[in-house]
Structure formats: C-alpha cells, structure tokens
Design a protein around this motif. Sequence first.
Motif, PDB file in Angstrom:
ATOM      1  N   ASN A  82     -14.936 -72.003 -20.850  1.00 45.79           N
ATOM      2  CA  ASN A  82     -14.150 -71.485 -21.848  1.00 45.79           C
ATOM      3  C   ASN A  82     -13.978 -70.286 -22.205  1.00 45.79           C
ATOM      4  O   ASN A  82     -12.020 -69.902 -22.398  1.00 45.79           O
ATOM      5  CB  ASN A  82     -14.634 -71.964 -22.877  1.00 45.79           C
ATOM      6  CG  ASN A  82     -14.347 -71.781 -24.339  1.00 45.79           C
ATOM      7  OD1 ASN A  82     -13.612 -70.251 -24.773  1.00 45.79           O
ATOM      8  ND2 ASN A  82     -14.188 -72.859 -25.016  1.00 45.79           N
ATOM      9  N   LEU A  83     -13.960 -69.629 -21.976  1.00 38.15           N
ATOM     10  CA  LEU A  83     -14.098 -68.222 -22.166  1.00 38.15           C
ATOM     11  C   LEU A  83     -12.773 -67.146 -20.626  1.00 38.15           C
ATOM     12  O   LEU A  83     -12.107 -66.729 -20.610  1.00 38.15           O
ATOM     13  CB  LEU A  83     -15.612 -66.419 -21.160  1.00 38.15           C
ATOM     14  CG  LEU A  83     -15.018 -65.096 -21.108  1.00 38.15           C
ATOM     15  CD1 LEU A  83     -14.264 -64.600 -22.421  1.00 38.15           C
ATOM     16  CD2 LEU A  83     -16.163 -64.727 -20.636  1.00 38.15           C
ATOM     17  N   ALA A  84     -13.112 -68.195 -19.641  1.00 40.35           N
ATOM     18  CA  ALA A  84     -12.001 -67.975 -18.042  1.00 40.35           C
ATOM     19  C   ALA A  84     -10.847 -68.734 -19.232  1.00 40.35           C
ATOM     20  O   ALA A  84      -9.562 -68.491 -18.506  1.00 40.35           O
ATOM     21  CB  ALA A  84     -12.617 -68.597 -17.252  1.00 40.35           C
ATOM     22  N   ASN A  85     -10.645 -69.623 -19.005  1.00 38.37           N
ATOM     23  CA  ASN A  85      -9.732 -70.265 -20.072  1.00 38.37           C
ATOM     24  C   ASN A  85      -8.816 -69.613 -20.990  1.00 38.37           C
ATOM     25  O   ASN A  85      -8.195 -69.956 -20.870  1.00 38.37           O
ATOM     26  CB  ASN A  85      -9.676 -71.537 -20.679  1.00 38.37           C
ATOM     27  CG  ASN A  85      -9.833 -72.764 -19.469  1.00 38.37           C
ATOM     28  OD1 ASN A  85      -8.529 -73.102 -18.565  1.00 38.37           O
ATOM     29  ND2 ASN A  85     -11.154 -74.452 -19.631  1.00 38.37           N
ATOM     30  N   THR A  86      -9.752 -69.496 -21.598  1.00 30.89           N
ATOM     31  CA  THR A  86      -9.541 -68.300 -22.871  1.00 30.89           C
ATOM     32  C   THR A  86      -8.779 -67.290 -22.067  1.00 30.89           C
ATOM     33  O   THR A  86      -7.899 -66.674 -23.004  1.00 30.89           O
ATOM     34  CB  THR A  86     -10.498 -68.365 -23.848  1.00 30.89           C
ATOM     35  OG1 THR A  86     -11.001 -69.150 -24.765  1.00 30.89           O
ATOM     36  CG2 THR A  86      -9.668 -67.210 -24.856  1.00 30.89           C
ATOM     37  N   GLN A 142      -5.363 -68.393 -20.855  1.00 33.08           N
ATOM     38  CA  GLN A 142      -4.327 -68.635 -21.935  1.00 33.08           C
ATOM     39  C   GLN A 142      -3.893 -67.364 -22.506  1.00 33.08           C
ATOM     40  O   GLN A 142      -2.943 -67.388 -23.439  1.00 33.08           O
ATOM     41  CB  GLN A 142      -5.014 -69.634 -23.380  1.00 33.08           C
ATOM     42  CG  GLN A 142      -4.766 -70.982 -22.911  1.00 33.08           C
ATOM     43  CD  GLN A 142      -5.629 -71.639 -22.789  1.00 33.08           C
ATOM     44  OE1 GLN A 142      -6.513 -71.614 -24.149  1.00 33.08           O
ATOM     45  NE2 GLN A 142      -6.066 -72.746 -22.493  1.00 33.08           N
ATOM     46  N   GLN A 143      -4.502 -66.135 -22.514  1.00 29.44           N
ATOM     47  CA  GLN A 143      -4.049 -64.992 -23.333  1.00 29.44           C
ATOM     48  C   GLN A 143      -3.369 -64.487 -22.257  1.00 29.44           C
ATOM     49  O   GLN A 143      -3.210 -62.739 -22.638  1.00 29.44           O
ATOM     50  CB  GLN A 143      -5.066 -63.470 -23.689  1.00 29.44           C
ATOM     51  CG  GLN A 143      -5.836 -65.041 -24.620  1.00 29.44           C
ATOM     52  CD  GLN A 143      -7.654 -63.516 -24.760  1.00 29.44           C
ATOM     53  OE1 GLN A 143      -7.572 -62.896 -24.059  1.00 29.44           O
ATOM     54  NE2 GLN A 143      -8.237 -64.695 -25.349  1.00 29.44           N
ATOM     55  N   LYS A 171     -11.833 -79.469 -24.237  1.00 27.21           N
ATOM     56  CA  LYS A 171     -11.560 -78.706 -25.007  1.00 27.21           C
ATOM     57  C   LYS A 171     -12.652 -77.974 -25.253  1.00 27.21           C
ATOM     58  O   LYS A 171     -11.927 -76.617 -25.426  1.00 27.21           O
ATOM     59  CB  LYS A 171     -11.524 -78.919 -26.918  1.00 27.21           C
ATOM     60  CG  LYS A 171     -10.355 -80.533 -26.520  1.00 27.21           C
ATOM     61  CD  LYS A 171      -9.728 -81.160 -28.534  1.00 27.21           C
ATOM     62  CE  LYS A 171      -8.906 -82.088 -28.360  1.00 27.21           C
ATOM     63  NZ  LYS A 171      -8.449 -82.643 -30.233  1.00 27.21           N
ATOM     64  N   ARG A 172     -13.252 -78.037 -24.867  1.00 28.41           N
ATOM     65  CA  ARG A 172     -15.095 -77.773 -25.135  1.00 28.41           C
ATOM     66  C   ARG A 172     -14.978 -76.228 -24.609  1.00 28.41           C
ATOM     67  O   ARG A 172     -15.549 -75.220 -24.728  1.00 28.41           O
ATOM     68  CB  ARG A 172     -16.240 -78.680 -25.264  1.00 28.41           C
ATOM     69  CG  ARG A 172     -16.003 -78.250 -27.294  1.00 28.41           C
ATOM     70  CD  ARG A 172     -17.624 -79.181 -27.510  1.00 28.41           C
ATOM     71  NE  ARG A 172     -18.508 -77.976 -27.350  1.00 28.41           N
ATOM     72  CZ  ARG A 172     -19.866 -79.047 -26.567  1.00 28.41           C
ATOM     73  NH1 ARG A 172     -20.106 -80.000 -26.393  1.00 28.41           N
ATOM     74  NH2 ARG A 172     -20.741 -77.924 -26.362  1.00 28.41           N
ATOM     75  N   LEU A 173     -14.556 -77.084 -22.879  1.00 32.68           N
ATOM     76  CA  LEU A 173     -14.375 -76.571 -21.867  1.00 32.68           C
ATOM     77  C   LEU A 173     -13.279 -75.680 -22.202  1.00 32.68           C
ATOM     78  O   LEU A 173     -13.076 -73.882 -21.062  1.00 32.68           O
ATOM     79  CB  LEU A 173     -14.018 -76.880 -20.605  1.00 32.68           C
ATOM     80  CG  LEU A 173     -15.533 -78.464 -20.059  1.00 32.68           C
ATOM     81  CD1 LEU A 173     -15.244 -78.795 -19.233  1.00 32.68           C
ATOM     82  CD2 LEU A 173     -16.512 -76.960 -19.559  1.00 32.68           C
ATOM     83  N   GLY A 174     -11.997 -75.369 -23.158  1.00 33.70           N
ATOM     84  CA  GLY A 174     -10.830 -74.110 -22.801  1.00 33.70           C
ATOM     85  C   GLY A 174      -9.751 -74.782 -22.792  1.00 33.70           C
ATOM     86  O   GLY A 174      -9.207 -74.340 -22.931  1.00 33.70           O
ATOM     87  N   PHE A 175     -10.206 -76.029 -22.125  1.00 33.68           N
ATOM     88  CA  PHE A 175      -8.449 -76.794 -22.160  1.00 33.68           C
ATOM     89  C   PHE A 175      -7.516 -76.769 -22.928  1.00 33.68           C
ATOM     90  O   PHE A 175      -7.825 -77.702 -23.953  1.00 33.68           O
ATOM     91  CB  PHE A 175      -8.777 -78.217 -20.620  1.00 33.68           C
ATOM     92  CG  PHE A 175      -9.454 -77.429 -19.515  1.00 33.68           C
ATOM     93  CD1 PHE A 175      -8.273 -76.919 -18.725  1.00 33.68           C
ATOM     94  CD2 PHE A 175     -10.650 -77.675 -19.366  1.00 33.68           C
ATOM     95  CE1 PHE A 175      -9.586 -76.304 -17.543  1.00 33.68           C
ATOM     96  CE2 PHE A 175     -11.587 -77.045 -17.445  1.00 33.68           C
ATOM     97  CZ  PHE A 175     -10.430 -76.577 -17.046  1.00 33.68           C
ATOM     98  N   GLU A 176      -6.289 -77.079 -23.069  1.00 38.74           N
ATOM     99  CA  GLU A 176      -5.109 -77.792 -23.331  1.00 38.74           C
ATOM    100  C   GLU A 176      -4.870 -79.175 -23.027  1.00 38.74           C
ATOM    101  O   GLU A 176      -4.799 -79.650 -22.253  1.00 38.74           O
ATOM    102  CB  GLU A 176      -3.827 -77.037 -23.358  1.00 38.74           C
ATOM    103  CG  GLU A 176      -3.728 -75.471 -23.838  1.00 38.74           C
ATOM    104  CD  GLU A 176      -2.253 -75.862 -23.607  1.00 38.74           C
ATOM    105  OE1 GLU A 176      -1.158 -75.968 -24.279  1.00 38.74           O
ATOM    106  OE2 GLU A 176      -2.267 -73.464 -23.242  1.00 38.74           O
TER     107      GLU A 176
END
Length: 792
Positions: free
Chosen positions: A512-516, A519-520, A592-597
């Motif tokens: 999730n951190l990597a995906n966040t 996305q930033q 979603k919890r893994l941070g994907f759209e």
Amino acid sequence: MKKKKAVAGLLTIGLLTSAPWSVGFAEPPKWTNVNAYEEQNGSLFNSENYNYVKFSQIGSKLADIQKQSNRVKVEVRGKSADGHPLYVVTIADPTTQGKFGKIKSLRKQMFKNPGKAQDWIKNNPDFKVPIMINGSIHGTEFVGSDAILQLIERFATQNDQETKNILENNILIFNVVQNPDGRVNATRFNGEGIDLNRDFITQSQPETKETVELIKEWNPMVFLDTHGYVKNYAVNRQGLIEPCTPPHNPNYEYDLYNKWAIEQAKAMEASIMKEKFKFTGNLYQSMEGAYIPQRNDSAGWDDYPPIFTPMYAMYHGAYGHTLEAPTNDLDGVRWQYNAILGALKFTTENKQGMITDQIEVFKRGINFNHPTHKDGFFPKAYILPVDEKDPTVTNKAVNHLINNDIEVVQATKAFTVDGKTYAKGTYLVQMDQAKAGLANTMLWDGEDISDDTPAMYDISAWSLPELWGFEAVPTQTSVAVTTTKVNQITEQGSISGMGPFIIPNSSVKAVNLANTLLQQGVPVKRDAEGNFYTEAAANQISAAVKASGLQVESTATVPPKAEALSSLKVAILKDGGMGKVQSHSGTKLALKRLGFEVTEVTPVEVAEKGLSGFDTFVYSGTESLISTNLSVANQEFGFQNASQFDLFKANVTEFVSNGGKYIAVGAGSSRATKTLGLTDDTMNTGGSNSNGIVKVNYEGTGITAGYDQDDLGFVYRPVWYTETGNDEILATLADSDDFFVAGHWRNSSGAKGQAVMVKEQDKDVTLIGLEAGFRDHTDYLFRLLSNAIFEK
Ligand SMILES: [Zn+2]
C-alpha cells in the motif's frame, strides 16, 4: 390476503403518521411515505415479497416509541458501509433504566471473579440477564427486523403479565437492522458486497465491528440471529432453530452450551406451535414443528466456523441460535416473533441455571481447566514475536485480539521458552483467561476434519497467524516473564537514513505504501524479490511512511535490475449477487487495501464498453458471470443474451492481445478463462464446499516473490492445473501426502504436487488457483495479487 391487508392500511394512512407498530398482530404493519426510488421495493433474491418495513421509516418510529415509553433507550451506534445508521434499542423495566453501566460492570465480574459472580447470582435472584436479538443481517431476510420492531413495541407499551415477567428478569437488546445497506438495496450483502454473517472472524466491516462492540459490552446470555428462509427440511417441519449438527468446533465449551441450547430451541418451537392457528399460509396449516438440526439431522448444518454471528457470540458465553423463518411474508414475521418470545420465556424460567453455566465457561478459561478437552488441547500460551521493520501485521493481530476481549501482554525483557529466546517487547497471549476459547479459535492452526463429516456448510479453517501472516508460537510450557498489559497499539512508521530507501515486500501495508507513493507521483522501482525502492528525498515520502506503520530504511544501492513502476488502473469483474454471493468482493477489498485504484465492471459493461483505459483485468468469481444460461434469480447480474457473451469474449481477447494483463483468481474464474479461450490448461476442481489451508511450494521470485518453497495457501473449491504445456508453473501444492493442513477436502490426493498458479507462455494471462483475496481475510496471500499486477 396480503392485498386485503394493504387496502386496510391505505384507508387509515392519515391516522397513522405517528402510530407505532401494531401490537401482537392485531393489525398488519402500516407504512407510508416510502419513496420508491429510494429503496428497492421487493427483493431480487426471493420470489416472495410483502410490504415489509422500509428502512427509511425506522428511525422516526423508534423515536416515537421512545417518547411513549419509559422502558426504552434508542441509540445510533455507528454507520453501515453505505453510511446508514445502526440502531440499537435497549428495553428494560423503569427500575433498571439508568443502571446499565452498573449491570455491565457486574457482568464483567463473570470473567474477573467467576466464582464470586456465581455466588452473587445465588444470593440475588432478582438479577436481570441481557438477551441480544440481531435483526436481518441478510438484507433480503426482511422478517427478522419486522418481528423485532413488533417486539420492541410490545415490550415498550404492554402491561400483560407475560410482558411484565419477561421484563422483570431480562434486559432486551435489539440490534434492530444489522444490515441497513442490504435492506435498502434489497440484497443480502452490505454496501461493500460482504456477507456480514461470514465476517465475524475477520471483522472487516463497520457493521460487524459494531456488533462485536455490543456483544463485548453486555456479554449477553442469549444471542438470537434472525434469518430466512428454510422450509420443508423435514416433513411438516417449518423454519429452522439451532443448535446445529456436528462437527462442533472443539474450542467451544460445548457441553455447557448444549445443555441449555437444545431445550431453549424446543421452547421456541413450542411457542410457535402454540399459536399455529394464527398463521394464514398453507405451509403453516400442516406444520408439526420446526426443524432443529441437532435433533432432526446428523450433518449438513454445522456451527464449526466462528464466522457466523451466533457462533461468534458463543465464544463470549452466549447461548447462540440462528432462527430461519420459513417464508418472507407476515407468517414469517409471526414465526420469528413467536420463536423469540419462546426464548424469552425460557430464559425467564431458567436464568439461574443458564447464567451459572455461562459463568462456568469463563471460569474454565481462567482456571485453565477444561474438563471436556484432552490435556494439551489448549496451549499454555501463544508467543507473538514482532518483526521490527514491519510490525504492521502483528500490530493488526494484537489489536484484533484486544478488540475481541482477549487479554494480550508484552514482555518487559527478553525471555526463553522451549529453547528459544524472544526479545523484549514480544507479545504473549496467556491462555488462562476467560475467553480462552475465542483466543484459541483465532490463533490455532485448525485441523483436518475431512473424515468427520460428509460436507461443511462453509469454511473449515481460518487460522489468523497462517492467513494474515504473523507468527504465533503455541507453547505447552508456562511462560514466566514480567509483562505489561497491552492496550490498543497506535502504529506510526518512521524513516531513517538519506536514501535510497527500500520498502520490503513484507505486508499489505508495505505494498500500500508503494502504491501510495506511485499515486503521489514518486518514482518507485521493484526488484525480482518484490521489494520496492525509491530515490526520493526523505521529506518527500515521510508522511506516507508514517501513515504506513513501517520502519523504512536506507539501502546502499538500488539493484540495477529493479524496474520502474507506474500507477496502474485495475478493473475487476463485478458479481452482483450470483447464487447469493458477491464472489468478487473479497478480491476487490484486497486490491483496495493493497492501494490499487480498482473499478468494478459488470459483465454487461465489459460486453458493451470493453476494457480500454485499464491496465489490468481481474476475474475473481463464479464462472456463472459469463454464462448465458442463468437461473431466473441470477439473470439480473449476468448476460441478458448470448450475443453479449460473444462481445465480452471479443473485448477481453482484444484487451489481452493489446498487452493488457489478465488475472484469474480461484476455480470459477479459472474455468471461465478456459471458456474464454485464454488458456488450454486442464482445469481440475475439488468439491464445491471443499476448503482449507494447504502447503504450497512457490517459485519465490516474480509473481510469487516473498513466498517460499515450504509455505502456505488457502483454497475454496480447490482448482489445480494439468497439461500446462510450456506455461510457467509459479506454484504447486506440496508433493507430500500431508499437503492439506486444515479444513475439509475429501478425495484430495489427486491434487498432491499439482500446479496451482501458472502463467501462460505467450500472453499476459495468470491463473491463481489459490484464494488470494478471500473475504478480506487472507491478507497473507494478498501480495500474490500485487505481484501479479506489477510483474511485467
Ligand atoms: Zn440469512
């Protein structure tokens, strides 16, 4: 009959704007002012429909009743996934009002000083016991909440002797509508597509969390869960009242439960039969009783997994019962009403004995004295070591245990047990505690029960350590180390060094951190082990790192082979409710919890619009989603005609040939993938109810990075692949006779050593036979999904 009553209701609309529910069926419920666009009228899931109470009317009616009665307390306790209020109504006689806090703390004495509590009960016969009644956790099973509304009105306003007797001895806690989203949408699930009555071990949803809070607060003596619809399970037996058939989970103190539960079930049945003459439907005219699984059957309706609400409540000492009404109509409402009334009369007559045995459950736990269990069944303790760099999974587990009334302590210095030394800060669950059964059912590995029963109703293994991915070491040795009690852990990540930084491929929160960061707009690379790297400045990523809970460190170099990632758009095929399941929801929540759209797309949408704009298409669900031969009940959610299948197939094929990534998860989607012509592999499947934890041999790089050769997976309706040709085998079931660790899977030997994850050699199609995103529960396997999405 229904029509006639509706007319009667219409004539009196003007008089009824503030009238509460009709008492004791003197008149049918009358509801007005319902906006048909706001709530689904009637259900897609049941053919029988009646004028059930609409959710939008409930709040104001409860407020009216509260105004009229000094016995009633109405609360809104939290919100559903879609934001609807969760109503809790507590009814007690006026002398008890204002004393709930005191009563709750007296209840807590049951597991602090159980012996004292038992003595107190003996000397204070006028005590009151809390009875909890849960309304319509399945949105389409409307009759439960309707019966509850009528019971609320009765106990708020009536003064007959029966009402008074019940209120002199009980406090009634009504969870009025456990699943508002489902009631409003006329579906079984909550707004996230989760079946809440499968969520009580995971507690991923706000509704479930609130109910757990309520159970913990009161420790109810009885827990009744209202459902529908069961008829003719045995000749002339209508409706279903638990207790269940075997296998019973060994973590219960089942002898204490069953001593009262079976008699209480018969009392509910008697209460229904006593007013048999008031039922109007043909089904009820010949009714000779209810179907009580334990009495009327030998298998098929078990109370094994703690995923169901009453089964979960049993671990808090409650006499838990599922009540399945026969029909979705006013007779069904009456059936529920009378069943619940039967239980209340039974508790009124037997509270002394029942409460003594409820306390005995906690006493056995505290004294570590389980007379019906073999010595050694319960370990003395579980030891939970902490991964310092990524404590997030253990933190989640510790908080979960605490949220479930399980005491967790933390060692204030290093200690050695069974020859192994554990660091200061290691967590411990000492098993001499009141709710030891609940602690064990969450932390044990489970057992292989394939030979115990022909089939299971639902899952048969759920081990939190194995499926969430944290270490919990059971020991038969008493652990003597000074400890402090742990309250909720508030985690905060940190960053150290000047970079470049490495984010280990170690947990859902790490991905999730990597995906966040992606996305930033922060550049992130990924290596073959699945670790992530960024050369961004520390202050650019520190906020995200703090929120993640990880301890992110610098690394000397970024491996030259690490590849740059981009932020990816993921589509998942939406199951609207085939076979009363939204089979894609677990994987959707995992992504979603893994941070994907993630975007949900229905089969018809894919047929009509294709998949342009998406990088990845995930099919995780039943093969019926692409069937053109659907039952009436399922037609709403699938293709409307055969040409839609052709369009769907053409669009998915085009997506894949243009370089789109296709990932199938589970048996149904694997078979669908073959139907779509995207694989030639042979699909082999186990029984539809077979499920459990398996030993898996992962390749360990690329798509299976972070997993190794002697590792675990979870299957439900297992699938394995043969005749795989030149496809890449990513993972196989262990090639040993004991590859099946826990759960229920008969005739599994053919799957031994076979492939459970493959990648097609000539196109970007990955088949994952494991349940990598099952019901938001298999956190440990979620990273198979992120690996598959990121891997080029
Ligand atoms: Zn149900």
